[in-house]
Write a protein that holds these residues in place. Sequence first.
Motif, PDB file in Angstrom:
ATOM      1  N   HIS A 156      -8.878  -5.837   7.167  1.00  0.00           N
ATOM      2  CA  HIS A 156      -7.768  -4.892   7.359  1.00  0.00           C
ATOM      3  C   HIS A 156      -7.448  -4.153   6.057  1.00  0.00           C
ATOM      4  N   ILE A 157      -7.345  -4.921   4.969  1.00  0.00           N
ATOM      5  CA  ILE A 157      -6.990  -4.302   3.686  1.00  0.00           C
ATOM      6  C   ILE A 157      -8.105  -3.370   3.220  1.00  0.00           C
ATOM      7  N   LYS A 158      -9.348  -3.862   3.276  1.00  0.00           N
ATOM      8  CA  LYS A 158     -10.493  -3.070   2.806  1.00  0.00           C
ATOM      9  C   LYS A 158     -10.630  -1.758   3.574  1.00  0.00           C
ATOM     10  N   ASN A 173       0.826  -1.202   0.000  1.00  0.00           N
ATOM     11  CA  ASN A 173       0.000   0.000   0.000  1.00  0.00           C
ATOM     12  C   ASN A 173       0.864   1.258   0.000  1.00  0.00           C
ATOM     13  N   THR A 174       1.873   1.269   0.863  1.00  0.00           N
ATOM     14  CA  THR A 174       2.766   2.425   0.958  1.00  0.00           C
ATOM     15  C   THR A 174       3.572   2.596  -0.327  1.00  0.00           C
ATOM     16  N   ALA A 175       4.083   1.470  -0.849  1.00  0.00           N
ATOM     17  CA  ALA A 175       4.930   1.547  -2.039  1.00  0.00           C
ATOM     18  C   ALA A 175       4.124   1.979  -3.268  1.00  0.00           C
ATOM     19  N   TRP A 176       2.888   1.484  -3.379  1.00  0.00           N
ATOM     20  CA  TRP A 176       2.094   1.797  -4.572  1.00  0.00           C
ATOM     21  C   TRP A 176       1.796   3.287  -4.682  1.00  0.00           C
ATOM     22  N   GLU A 177       1.697   3.928  -3.530  1.00  0.00           N
ATOM     23  CA  GLU A 177       1.463   5.367  -3.526  1.00  0.00           C
ATOM     24  C   GLU A 177       2.575   6.075  -4.316  1.00  0.00           C
ATOM     25  N   LYS A 178       3.786   5.537  -4.197  1.00  0.00           N
ATOM     26  CA  LYS A 178       4.916   6.124  -4.932  1.00  0.00           C
ATOM     27  C   LYS A 178       4.932   5.743  -6.414  1.00  0.00           C
ATOM     28  N   PHE A 179       4.539   4.484  -6.704  1.00  0.00           N
ATOM     29  CA  PHE A 179       4.778   3.945  -8.050  1.00  0.00           C
ATOM     30  C   PHE A 179       3.569   4.016  -8.976  1.00  0.00           C
ATOM     31  N   GLN A 180       2.413   4.389  -8.480  1.00  0.00           N
ATOM     32  CA  GLN A 180       1.209   4.229  -9.282  1.00  0.00           C
ATOM     33  C   GLN A 180       1.147   5.194 -10.463  1.00  0.00           C
ATOM     34  N   GLY A 181       1.999   6.166 -10.483  1.00  0.00           N
ATOM     35  CA  GLY A 181       2.055   7.058 -11.638  1.00  0.00           C
ATOM     36  C   GLY A 181       0.902   8.041 -11.662  1.00  0.00           C
ATOM     37  N   ASP A 182       0.579   8.500 -12.867  1.00  0.00           N
ATOM     38  CA  ASP A 182      -0.385   9.588 -12.984  1.00  0.00           C
ATOM     39  C   ASP A 182      -1.837   9.136 -12.905  1.00  0.00           C
ATOM     40  N   ASN A 183      -2.082   7.860 -13.250  1.00  0.00           N
ATOM     41  CA  ASN A 183      -3.494   7.474 -13.348  1.00  0.00           C
ATOM     42  C   ASN A 183      -4.128   7.192 -11.983  1.00  0.00           C
ATOM     43  N   LYS A 184      -3.303   7.029 -10.958  1.00  0.00           N
ATOM     44  CA  LYS A 184      -3.795   6.914  -9.582  1.00  0.00           C
ATOM     45  C   LYS A 184      -4.787   5.762  -9.386  1.00  0.00           C
ATOM     46  N   GLN A 185      -4.595   4.696 -10.158  1.00  0.00           N
ATOM     47  CA  GLN A 185      -5.422   3.507  -9.926  1.00  0.00           C
ATOM     48  C   GLN A 185      -4.835   2.728  -8.755  1.00  0.00           C
ATOM     49  N   PRO A 186      -5.710   2.212  -7.874  1.00  0.00           N
ATOM     50  CA  PRO A 186      -5.159   1.351  -6.826  1.00  0.00           C
ATOM     51  C   PRO A 186      -4.593   0.063  -7.435  1.00  0.00           C
ATOM     52  N   LEU A 187      -3.701  -0.600  -6.713  1.00  0.00           N
ATOM     53  CA  LEU A 187      -3.081  -1.846  -7.175  1.00  0.00           C
ATOM     54  C   LEU A 187      -4.003  -3.026  -6.853  1.00  0.00           C
ATOM     55  N   SER A 188      -4.297  -3.838  -7.870  1.00  0.00           N
ATOM     56  CA  SER A 188      -5.148  -5.006  -7.645  1.00  0.00           C
ATOM     57  C   SER A 188      -4.381  -6.096  -6.899  1.00  0.00           C
ATOM     58  N   VAL A 189      -5.017  -6.651  -5.879  1.00  0.00           N
ATOM     59  CA  VAL A 189      -4.384  -7.729  -5.115  1.00  0.00           C
ATOM     60  C   VAL A 189      -5.414  -8.818  -4.796  1.00  0.00           C
TER      61      VAL A 189
END
Length: 254
Positions: free
Chosen positions: A166-168, A124-140
């Motif tokens: 917890h994740i939700k 969750n923390t890392a995706w905030e950095k890597f998600q780029g411009d489209n700001k889509q959450p990472l599917s898990v």
Amino acid sequence: MIRAMSDVNVKAGIESILKRIDEALARRPPHIKAPKPQLVAVSKTKPVEMIIEAYEAGQRHFGENYVQELVEKAQHPEILKHCQDIKWHFIGHLQNNKINKVLKLPNLYMIQTVDNERLANGLNTAWEKFQGDNKQPLSVLIQINTSGEEAKNGVPPSEAPALYKHIKENLKHLQLEGVMTIGAFGFDYSTGPNPDFVSLINVHKQICEENNLDLESVQVSMGMSDDFEHAIEAGSTIVRVGSAIFGFRAKKNA
Ligand SMILES: *Cc1c(COP(=O)(O)O)cnc(C)c1O
């Protein structure tokens, strides 16, 4: 077009598996509420040429379970050139210190193997950095150890609903799509339904009930080359098929 240096006809393999998926779906009892399964072609240990061949046959979703191998393939110039719409699923064990390596990759689509809070929080923390411009959450997906084997990763079925909550509730950069299991190998179907599939379907149901979700809206990833048809009949919505498409795989020392 690049030809695969192998006797395996990847295109025919993809077509044959898609046909068998349709046939298994037609046998699924109507009371099982689940969407049509998606094929993830598991290309681990197989060369880039074969991935391109599958892609040119129309396949878009691919799975890899070794971090280093995914890193090499996802950034490979031929993949980037020929497979611009490829969707990578990571299906192996992910350690927290490898999160950045995986999350920065182009065309990463889903992490199927989240099995503890620490990993979920790290993603969750890392995706905030890597998600780029489209700001889509990472599917898990949450990986569940339905067979209880010590060597298998995954959260025990009894702890899966808490991890789901917890994740939700806390991790807004993750899009929690459902649950996944690998299960025990070599189950004998003449003895009845596969207990791993029964267990995953039960956890799926419990999670849907507790969170007021439609059964159809939560993915169930189960089924591999030897048992994907049984999995589909039991309600699988994502099958991960490797050797039945790409041919025999020599065992790799991870
Ligand atoms: C290797 C692998 C598969 C595919 O296995 P096959 O038996 O070759 O179809 C599916 N899921 C996971 C997690 C794997 O590691």
